[in-house]
Write a protein that holds these residues in place. Structure first.
Motif, PDB file in Angstrom:
ATOM      1  N   ARG A   1      79.444  40.604  50.794  1.00 21.35           N
ATOM      2  CA  ARG A   1      80.333  41.070  51.856  1.00 21.35           C
ATOM      3  C   ARG A   1      79.733  42.272  52.585  1.00 21.35           C
ATOM      4  O   ARG A   1      79.807  42.368  53.815  1.00 21.35           O
TER       5      ARG A   1
ATOM      6  N   ASP B   1      79.760  39.172  44.757  1.00 24.93           N
ATOM      7  CA  ASP B   1      80.573  38.878  45.945  1.00 24.93           C
ATOM      8  C   ASP B   1      80.685  40.102  46.856  1.00 24.93           C
ATOM      9  O   ASP B   1      80.604  39.989  48.086  1.00 24.93           O
ATOM     10  N   GLU B   2      80.857  41.266  46.250  1.00 21.03           N
ATOM     11  CA  GLU B   2      80.951  42.497  47.040  1.00 21.03           C
ATOM     12  C   GLU B   2      79.641  42.795  47.754  1.00 21.03           C
ATOM     13  O   GLU B   2      79.635  43.233  48.913  1.00 21.03           O
TER      14      GLU B   2
ATOM     15  N   LYS C   1      82.146  39.524  40.586  1.00 26.42           N
ATOM     16  CA  LYS C   1      82.774  40.358  41.615  1.00 26.42           C
ATOM     17  C   LYS C   1      81.744  41.267  42.284  1.00 26.42           C
ATOM     18  O   LYS C   1      81.793  41.491  43.496  1.00 26.42           O
TER      19      LYS C   1
END
Length: 379
Positions: free
Chosen positions: A369, A365-366, A362
């Motif tokens: 982004r 992925d953050e 996570k």
């Protein structure tokens, strides 16, 4: 030395013979003729009998002037609105706020699997060996400690003086810089051997190794170890390097877990050191100014004290604790290093032991982004 003018004459003749190259070569030869023994080129320095490390007259590159192009004692020019930075040759490393420095907690991860228990057992063995070699001791204070003098507490083995603390710290930091370098080298070779990308592990491991080395360089400003101490470090480093090298070939995850537990002990040691300084039990360090190398590396203020340095070192050890325990939770062959693109804040690293594997995914992925939103790319 005497052959240089003849070489230049031959060069001018070659320019006349090759018109198409004349416009390109003539300025270089004219410049060389004017200065005779030019210092603008490292190769020319060698021909002229100059040392390659002597000041060069080359102009700045795209990254700015090289330190060798500047007058002695000059600082590398930076944006005038920013603080002058001296240690810009080091890798990325966190710089902490005052609140972050004091957010570190003494934590320990429970050993769950067999490999975890094995790593934890080796750390306990290593701790015993480090304590024995450095003379480290930390006995609980007696009930009547308030009635005893500092000298009596030290003679009773309850407290260490500044020299004993430095011996412990120097020995620890001379060994602590080994795992990151070994792991980085092995991952580097693996990437070359398999001809695959590394998933961002190498840089983080190199930064860890350099960070631990900078700890050693900082504390060495207070004490120059004796030849006997250096010999002990040499022997310990030789044994530990080769042992860690072989173990990392067998089980990288176990090795990262080992380092994570080792950093738990480092956080504990520096926490005790901070408590001793703040309690006035290390009077020589109570008001000692921070070394210049520490002010530069951790961007400390001009009025920073040695206590601030110990706080910064403890925060670094907390970062290594968090990073290595998190890496130990990943699949060595395929998982992306979650810290390749950004670092968690110090509050997270100081109050938690690690990311579990799903949390690392996570976090990656953050980070992607955030990068895409800043570059305007579709998310």
């Amino acid at each position: 030395m005497h052959a240089l003018p003849s070489t230049l004459a031959l060069g001018r003749a070659a320019v006349k013979a090759l018109p198409m190259h004349r416009a390109f070569l003539a300025p270089c030869l004219a410049s060389a003729t004017k200065r005779s023994l030019s210092t603008s080129c490292p190769r020319m320095n060698i021909m002229a009998g100059k040392r390659p490390d002597e000041k060069s007259t080359l102009g700045p590159g795209a990254e700015g002037p090289h330190i060798k192009d500047l007058p002695p004692q000059a600082s590398v020019p930076v944006n005038p609105t920013e603080k002058v930075i001296q240690g810009d040759w080091v890798l990325f490393h966190p710089v902490y706020t005052a609140e972050e420095l004091r957010s570190v907690q003494v934590l320990s991860r429970d050993a769950k699997t067999f490999s975890d228990k094995l790593a934890h057992s080796f750390v306990k063995l290593a701790r015993w060996a480090f304590d024995f070699a450095s003379g480290y001791k930390h006995k609980p204070l007696p009930p009547n400690a308030s009635e005893m003098s500092l000298e009596e507490l030290r003679k009773g083995g309850y407290l260490m003086d500044e020299t004993q603390w430095l011996r412990r710290i120097l020995f620890l930091e001379s060994i602590a810089a080994v795992p990151g370098m070994v792991a980085a080298a092995l991952r580097h070779l693996r990437s070359l051997r398999l001809m695959r990308r590394d998933h961002g592990w190498i840089h983080t491991l190199l930064e860890e190794a350099e960070n631990e080395r900078m700890h050693l360089m900082t504390f060495m400003t207070l004490k120059n170890p004796s030849p006997l101490f250096r010999a002990m470090v040499l022997g310990a480093q030789g044994v530990f390097y080769n042992a860690f090298f072989l173990c990392y070939l067998i089980s990288p995850s176990t090795c990262h877990r080992f380092v994570g537990h080792l950093e738990e002990e480092a956080v504990l040691t520096y926490t005790r050191c901070i408590q001793e300084i703040e309690a006035g039990r290390l009077p020589a360090w109570s008001d000692l100014p921070a070394p210049a190398i520490a002010k530069d590396y951790w961007r400390l203020g001009d009025d920073a004290k040695f206590l601030d340095v110990v706080y910064a070192v403890r925060s670094d050890e907390s970062t290594h604790r968090f990073v290595n325990h998190s890496l130990a939770n990943l699949k060595y062959e395929t998982d992306v290093n979650p810290f390749a693109l950004r670092e968690p804040d110090m509050t997270t690293k100081g109050s938690r032991v690690c990311f579990e594997r799903d949390e690392s995914v996570k976090f990656v992925d953050e980070a992607h982004r955030l990068m895409q939103s800043k570059t305007g790319r579709p998310q």
